[in-house]
Motif scaffolding. Structure first.
Motif, PDB file in Angstrom:
ATOM      1  N   ASP A   1     -88.451   4.885 -55.753  1.00  0.00           N
ATOM      2  CA  ASP A   1     -87.037   4.552 -55.694  1.00  0.00           C
ATOM      3  C   ASP A   1     -86.802   3.136 -56.202  1.00  0.00           C
ATOM      4  O   ASP A   1     -87.723   2.371 -56.432  1.00  0.00           O
ATOM      5  CB  ASP A   1     -86.535   4.653 -54.248  1.00  0.00           C
TER       6      ASP A   1
ATOM      7  N   ARG B   1     -86.010  14.374 -62.898  1.00  0.00           N
ATOM      8  CA  ARG B   1     -85.483  13.038 -62.577  1.00  0.00           C
ATOM      9  C   ARG B   1     -85.811  12.049 -63.693  1.00  0.00           C
ATOM     10  O   ARG B   1     -84.962  11.262 -64.105  1.00  0.00           O
ATOM     11  CB  ARG B   1     -86.072  12.563 -61.253  1.00  0.00           C
TER      12      ARG B   1
ATOM     13  N   PHE C   1     -85.205  17.950 -53.098  1.00  0.00           N
ATOM     14  CA  PHE C   1     -85.235  16.817 -54.016  1.00  0.00           C
ATOM     15  C   PHE C   1     -86.214  15.727 -53.570  1.00  0.00           C
ATOM     16  O   PHE C   1     -86.403  14.755 -54.284  1.00  0.00           O
ATOM     17  CB  PHE C   1     -83.836  16.224 -54.177  1.00  0.00           C
TER      18      PHE C   1
ATOM     19  N   ASP D   1     -79.609   6.066 -58.447  1.00  0.00           N
ATOM     20  CA  ASP D   1     -80.425   6.038 -57.245  1.00  0.00           C
ATOM     21  C   ASP D   1     -79.592   6.341 -56.003  1.00  0.00           C
ATOM     22  O   ASP D   1     -80.057   7.007 -55.074  1.00  0.00           O
ATOM     23  CB  ASP D   1     -81.108   4.678 -57.093  1.00  0.00           C
TER      24      ASP D   1
ATOM     25  N   ASN E   1     -79.045   9.983 -55.942  1.00  0.00           N
ATOM     26  CA  ASN E   1     -80.328  10.624 -55.644  1.00  0.00           C
ATOM     27  C   ASN E   1     -80.640  10.584 -54.153  1.00  0.00           C
ATOM     28  O   ASN E   1     -81.129  11.560 -53.574  1.00  0.00           O
ATOM     29  CB  ASN E   1     -81.436   9.927 -56.431  1.00  0.00           C
TER      30      ASN E   1
END
Length: 487
Positions: free
Chosen positions: A93, A37, A163, A150, A153
């Motif tokens: 995040d 990531r 993940f 994001d 994700n």
């Protein structure tokens, strides 16, 4: 997810703490997914930076003798280094937070200016126009790219738990359950295992506990019962020596809190929360935004509004608009406007359908196959077109574009039946203007749990910003087009 029991095999080198000079120590806590990531984010930022400076070079005027193409790599390297130093390649995040990103990119531009001065003293390395354009493009392109990254994700985590970051929860069972519910909403973490402090003796078994945490190869440990751990510094030191991050979760806080920062008073760490939003100047900024945006929307959507009005009038008997009493700011009642989607006597029929209500707790009334809805009404509801007349409520100051949904009188009265719970929790809903859309609509629109609905209302109220309003409006368009959770 498993509980770490006392008979779990221990490692033979329990207290062989890593040398703090070890280069690999700072990376050990990162799982392969976390490393990937960070690499993707770094590459994405580098691509956006290169593109921004290239476009700025083409648009602006490069001074005579300058060779921007030869210095693009150092520019990108300096900016990436500044972003890394500002924490933009961590595991949390929302690493696109715009205020923090703007500050980091501004700092990078200052560093580039200083470097340029020493590179070519007395000369402008590039024209001022190129420099300013690149500055703005960097912010826009990186902010947008990270926002999209994001979003992707989060979707990957919803469908593929691999993940998610693997963590261990440590605490009393009741506190662990509270944290588990909070983490289920975030979609960021996967609970690998738990350590029950009602079974473990933290005073005599700390070494074994740390050994078992290390054996799980997790990225972080969440302490859910901070008050039960006296020797926190020992726990912190040994986890960090194992390359594992530690977080303290204040389970006593019942509501989502404002953004906070750690401040030191002498040697004492304290948590300072930012002031509550939607007050004073912030309220009027939100109001100006509402007036401007709703006026533009009414002008642009006027042909659609007229068309819907004609279709509703021609396909079923009754008025074009449906006006219902709702509870708004400070508990004041007002009439909310909608296109009529039900038969004329829908209110009278609701009592007979109360037993079929699908909302847990009964505070709201929803039925997927509601027999009162007309054929045209089903289409309007599917794409939330029946809500458009509420733009007039926004102009009148009764509603905002974004906020908690205004409850009907029946729903409001049910929500305050438990006076104690209402006083300590739900009254904040009525301290702000209700909204046409809100965080619940984009986060938990399909939820039939009234507690979940109130939770997202509280998150919005305590975390409000104009940027959040814009984000919710954009997310609402996506939710409506994909018909997520529509009835």
């Amino acid at each position: 997810m498993t509980d770490l029991k006392k008979n779990t095999p221990t490692t033979s080198n329990l207290w062989q703490t890593e040398d703090i000079r070890a280069m690999q120590l700072s990376m050990r806590w990162r799982t392969p997914i976390a490393i990937l990531r960070s690499i993707v984010m770094l590459g994405l930022d580098a691509l956006m930076l290169y593109g921004s400076w290239t476009i700025a070079d083409r648009i602006g005027i490069v001074t005579s003798g300058s060779h921007l193409a030869l210095t693009t790599a150092p520019i990108v390297a300096i900016t990436i280094g500044t972003l890394a130093a500002s924490g933009f390649y961590g595991t949390d995040d929302k690493l696109h937070r715009f205020a923090k990103l703007f500050k980091a990119l501004t700092l990078a531009q200052v560093v580039i200016l200083i470097a340029a001065f020493f590179y070519q003293p007395g000369l402008w390395w590039v024209s001022r126009l190129v420099f300013i354009i690149a500055w703005l493009l960097n912010f826009v392109s990186i902010g947008l790219a990270r926002f999209l990254f994001d979003s992707v994700n989060i979707q990957l985590r919803k469908h593929y738990p691999i993940f998610k970051q693997s963590i261990v929860l440590v605490g009393h069972p009741e506190d662990i359950e509270k944290v588990r519910k909070l983490l289920d909403r975030s979609q960021q973490f996967r609970i690998d295992s738990t350590i029950d402090l009602s079974v473990w003796d933290i005073h005599t078994q700390l070494e074994q506990m740390i050994a078992r945490i290390r054996a799980r190869k997790v990225s972080e440990v969440f302490i859910c019962s901070q008050q039960l751990i006296d020797n926190q510094i020992i726990l912190f030191w040994n986890l960090k020596a194992a390359g594992i991050h530690l977080r303290m979760v204040p389970t006593d806080l019942q509501l989502p809190q404002r953004s906070a920062e750690i401040k030191m008073i002498e040697e004492i760490p304290t948590v300072r929360f930012k002031s509550l939003p939607i007050f004073g100047i912030s309220f009027w900024l939100k109001r100006i935004f509402d007036l401007t945006a709703s006026s533009i929307l009414l002008i642009v959507l006027s042909p659609l509004l007229i068309t819907i009005a004609i279709v509703v009038n021609k396909t079923s008997s009754g008025s074009i608009f449906y006006k219902q009493d709702r509870v708004g700011l400070k508990g004041h009642r007002f009439k909310v406007w909608k296109f009529r989607t039900m038969v004329a006597n829908a209110n009278e029929l609701q009592q007979a359908l109360e037993a079929q209500n699908e909302v847990k707790g009964g505070v709201l009334f929803k039925i997927k196959e509601d027999p009162r809805i007309t054929k045209v009404g089903k289409f309007l509801r599917k794409y939330s077109l029946d809500e458009l007349p509420q733009l007039f409520n926004v102009l009148q100051g009764q509603m905002s574009l974004v906020g908690p949904r205004p409850l009907a009188i029946r729903d409001y009265e049910l929500s305050i039946q438990n006076t104690e719970q209402f006083t300590h929790d739900r009254f904040l809903r009525y301290e702000v203007l209700p909204g046409v859309t809100g965080l619940w609509q984009v986060k938990g629109r399909a939820s039939t749990d009234s507690e979940e609905i109130f939770y997202w209302d509280m998150v919005y109220i305590l975390q409000w910003s104009l940027a959040l309003d814009v984000k919710i409006l954009l997310a609402t368009i996506k939710v409506v087009l994909l018909r997520e959770g529509s009835y």
